[in-house]
Design a protein around this motif. Structure first.
Motif, PDB file in Angstrom:
ATOM      1  N   ALA A   1       1.450  -0.670  -4.410  1.00  0.00           N
ATOM      2  CA  ALA A   1       0.597  -1.139  -5.389  1.00  0.00           C
ATOM      3  C   ALA A   1      -0.903  -0.389  -4.912  1.00  0.00           C
ATOM      4  CB  ALA A   1       0.416  -2.478  -5.726  1.00  0.00           C
ATOM      5  N   ASP A   2      -1.051  -0.114  -3.472  1.00  0.00           N
ATOM      6  CA  ASP A   2      -2.280   0.233  -3.096  1.00  0.00           C
ATOM      7  C   ASP A   2      -2.329   1.847  -3.273  1.00  0.00           C
ATOM      8  OD1 ASP A   2      -4.589   0.767  -1.981  1.00  0.00           O
ATOM      9  OD2 ASP A   2      -3.937   0.230   0.243  1.00  0.00           O
ATOM     10  N   LEU A   3      -2.685   2.387  -4.318  1.00  0.00           N
ATOM     11  CA  LEU A   3      -2.379   3.798  -4.760  1.00  0.00           C
ATOM     12  C   LEU A   3      -3.458   4.541  -4.088  1.00  0.00           C
ATOM     13  CD1 LEU A   3      -1.830   3.167  -8.701  1.00  0.00           C
ATOM     14  CD2 LEU A   3      -0.158   3.087  -6.843  1.00  0.00           C
ATOM     15  N   ASN A   4      -4.648   4.172  -3.564  1.00  0.00           N
ATOM     16  CA  ASN A   4      -5.522   5.208  -3.100  1.00  0.00           C
ATOM     17  C   ASN A   4      -5.303   4.862  -1.400  1.00  0.00           C
ATOM     18  OD1 ASN A   4      -6.931   2.597  -2.789  1.00  0.00           O
ATOM     19  ND2 ASN A   4      -8.783   3.467  -3.485  1.00  0.00           N
ATOM     20  N   GLY A   5      -4.717   3.637  -1.043  1.00  0.00           N
ATOM     21  CA  GLY A   5      -4.366   3.623   0.413  1.00  0.00           C
ATOM     22  C   GLY A   5      -5.638   3.266   1.315  1.00  0.00           C
ATOM     23  N   ASP A   6      -6.538   2.503   0.497  1.00  0.00           N
ATOM     24  CA  ASP A   6      -7.674   2.011   1.109  1.00  0.00           C
ATOM     25  C   ASP A   6      -7.435   0.425   1.614  1.00  0.00           C
ATOM     26  OD1 ASP A   6      -7.835   0.460  -0.971  1.00  0.00           O
ATOM     27  OD2 ASP A   6      -9.804   0.760  -1.585  1.00  0.00           O
ATOM     28  N   GLY A   7      -6.329   0.208   1.655  1.00  0.00           N
ATOM     29  CA  GLY A   7      -5.953  -1.196   2.198  1.00  0.00           C
ATOM     30  C   GLY A   7      -6.266  -2.271   1.088  1.00  0.00           C
ATOM     31  N   SER A   8      -6.870  -2.023  -0.093  1.00  0.00           N
ATOM     32  CA  SER A   8      -6.737  -3.120  -1.141  1.00  0.00           C
ATOM     33  C   SER A   8      -6.023  -2.891  -2.332  1.00  0.00           C
ATOM     34  CB  SER A   8      -8.499  -3.324  -1.299  1.00  0.00           C
ATOM     35  OG  SER A   8      -9.031  -3.858  -0.254  1.00  0.00           O
ATOM     36  N   ILE A   9      -5.766  -3.966  -3.089  1.00  0.00           N
ATOM     37  CA  ILE A   9      -5.237  -3.493  -4.298  1.00  0.00           C
ATOM     38  C   ILE A   9      -6.208  -4.124  -5.200  1.00  0.00           C
ATOM     39  CG2 ILE A   9      -3.410  -4.120  -6.052  1.00  0.00           C
ATOM     40  CD1 ILE A   9      -1.569  -4.552  -3.557  1.00  0.00           C
ATOM     41  N   ASN A  10      -7.073  -3.113  -6.041  1.00  0.00           N
ATOM     42  CA  ASN A  10      -8.156  -3.537  -6.912  1.00  0.00           C
ATOM     43  C   ASN A  10      -8.174  -2.586  -8.072  1.00  0.00           C
ATOM     44  OD1 ASN A  10      -9.401  -1.276  -5.706  1.00  0.00           O
ATOM     45  ND2 ASN A  10     -10.399  -2.457  -4.392  1.00  0.00           N
ATOM     46  N   ALA A  11      -9.582  -2.847  -8.714  1.00  0.00           N
ATOM     47  CA  ALA A  11      -9.603  -2.016  -9.903  1.00  0.00           C
ATOM     48  C   ALA A  11      -9.560  -0.166  -9.675  1.00  0.00           C
ATOM     49  CB  ALA A  11     -10.923  -2.198 -10.763  1.00  0.00           C
ATOM     50  N   LEU A  12      -9.905   0.050  -8.517  1.00  0.00           N
ATOM     51  CA  LEU A  12      -9.538   1.563  -8.137  1.00  0.00           C
ATOM     52  C   LEU A  12      -8.208   2.047  -8.473  1.00  0.00           C
ATOM     53  CD1 LEU A  12     -11.872   1.675  -5.125  1.00  0.00           C
ATOM     54  CD2 LEU A  12     -12.512   2.227  -7.535  1.00  0.00           C
ATOM     55  N   ASP A  13      -7.156   1.083  -7.904  1.00  0.00           N
ATOM     56  CA  ASP A  13      -5.912   1.353  -8.148  1.00  0.00           C
ATOM     57  C   ASP A  13      -5.305   1.271  -9.524  1.00  0.00           C
ATOM     58  OD1 ASP A  13      -5.669   1.615  -4.989  1.00  0.00           O
ATOM     59  OD2 ASP A  13      -6.082  -0.501  -5.104  1.00  0.00           O
ATOM     60  N   LEU A  14      -5.614   0.387 -10.289  1.00  0.00           N
ATOM     61  CA  LEU A  14      -5.607   0.422 -11.627  1.00  0.00           C
ATOM     62  C   LEU A  14      -5.977   1.714 -12.320  1.00  0.00           C
ATOM     63  CD1 LEU A  14      -4.254  -1.647 -13.683  1.00  0.00           C
ATOM     64  CD2 LEU A  14      -6.436  -2.344 -14.229  1.00  0.00           C
TER      65      LEU A  14
HETATM   66 CA    CA Z   1      -6.362   0.462  -3.018  1.00  0.00          CA
END
Ligand code: CA
Ligand code: CA
Length: 314
Positions: A285-298
């Motif tokens: 789910a961490d689509l941009n690989g920045d270590g967080s799952i948040n609105a950016l990934d959504l």
């Molecule tokens: Ca992310």
């Protein structure tokens, strides 16, 4: 179409705050390894006459990449020993000695053959025949003790049919077998597995059993060990199965990336769900690989589903 901007902003804000910090993001793992010293073999001459079953199991574990090439199991099995009484060290004492010498997580064992061979009394035998009852109780007590000691798994293998009379050994084993099997199947801590070797030896006794009628030949030991190993693999006996790396974006682990994943991610960010079905959900789910799952990934998921992007930045 009228867009409720207030609502969109609220969702984005909520999503950002719902972002999860991740300690680690590693996606691939080498097969987990076991320490050979934590695997203890106990039992009688079916194992101890040649120790070939142990050697073959070690080889299988090495081939599977879960045992270091220079490592080995601890094999405390001794020919002639019994579950109850008899010559020293009895099978429970082999276990005790093993625990005294170091941590034991996995036990591979047999036992009961010599209890039957030495068992006295006239047939018909049943669960209350002293040698049958003593052997069965011994297994029960041993499993209880193993649970207290922190043993995780036990594998109990039971003999093929004897090829000589040996004082009616086959009839005695036929009485003992289901009783021990019952104790093994009942055990929860440790989780215990049972394998009846008769089907493995069926039709191949002349090749698999020595002229003494009870001990395995090298071919029989290999066949027995490979059958044990297959059963262990099936049940992830050593807990070394590596979970497959999830596909980035497939957070519900159905092998597709679609609106179901988008919906699930949204629900996660809103706190409606707290986990994903994907085995390594943080990776999926961490689509941009920045270590967080948040609105950016959504947002990335939305772009992907709309065809604006064809792959994720990670
Ligand atoms: Ca992310
Ligand atoms: Ca999916």
């Amino acid at each position: 179409m009228k867009i409720n901007f207030k609502r969109v902003i609220a969702l984005v804000v909520l999503c950002v705050f719902a972002g999860v910090s991740l300690a680690s993001n590693s996606a691939t793992a080498a097969p987990a390894k076991i320490k050979g010293s934590e695997v203890l073999i106990i039992g009688d001459s079916f194992l101890a006459l040649s120790h070939e079953i142990t050697k073959r199991l070690e080889q299988n574990a090495k081939n599977a990449g879960i045992l270091d090439s220079s490592d080995k199991f601890r094999d405390n099995s001794v020919s002639g020993t019994q579950l109850y009484g008899g010559m020293a060290p009895s099978i429970p004492d082999q276990y005790k000695n093993g625990v005294k010498a170091g941590t034991v997580k996995y036990v591979i064992m047999d036992g009961g053959g010599n209890d039957c061979l030495m068992g006295t009394g006239q047939p018909p035998y049943n669960a209350n025949s002293p040698f049958i009852k003593n052997a069965t109780d011994s297994v029960k007590n041993l499993l209880t003790q193993m649970g207290k000691d922190g043993v995780v798994k036990v594998f109990y293998l039971f003999y093929p049919d004897p090829q000589q009379d040996l004082g009616g050994l086959k009839g005695k084993l036929d009485v003992l077998r289901p009783l021990i099997q019952n104790e093994v199947n009942k055990s929860i801590t440790p989780k215990a597995y049972w394998l009846d070797l008769r089907p493995v030896f069926s039709g191949k006794y002349s090749q698999y059993i020595l002229s003494d009628g009870i001990h395995p030949t090298t071919a029989g030991s290999i066949a027995a060990a490979d059958a044990i190993w297959a059963e262990m693999q099936k049940n992830n006996f050593f807990g070394t199965d590596v979970t497959p790396t999830p596909k980035i974006g497939d957070v519900n682990a159905d092998n597709n990336i679609d609106t179901l994943d988008f919906t699930l991610m949204k629900q996660y960010l809103l706190g409606i769900v707290t986990d994903f079905p994907a085995s390594d959900d943080m990776y999926a789910a961490d689509l941009n690989g920045d270590g967080s799952i948040n609105a950016l990934d959504l947002a990335l998921m939305k772009q992907y589903l709309l065809g604006i992007i064809t792959k994720f930045p990670k």
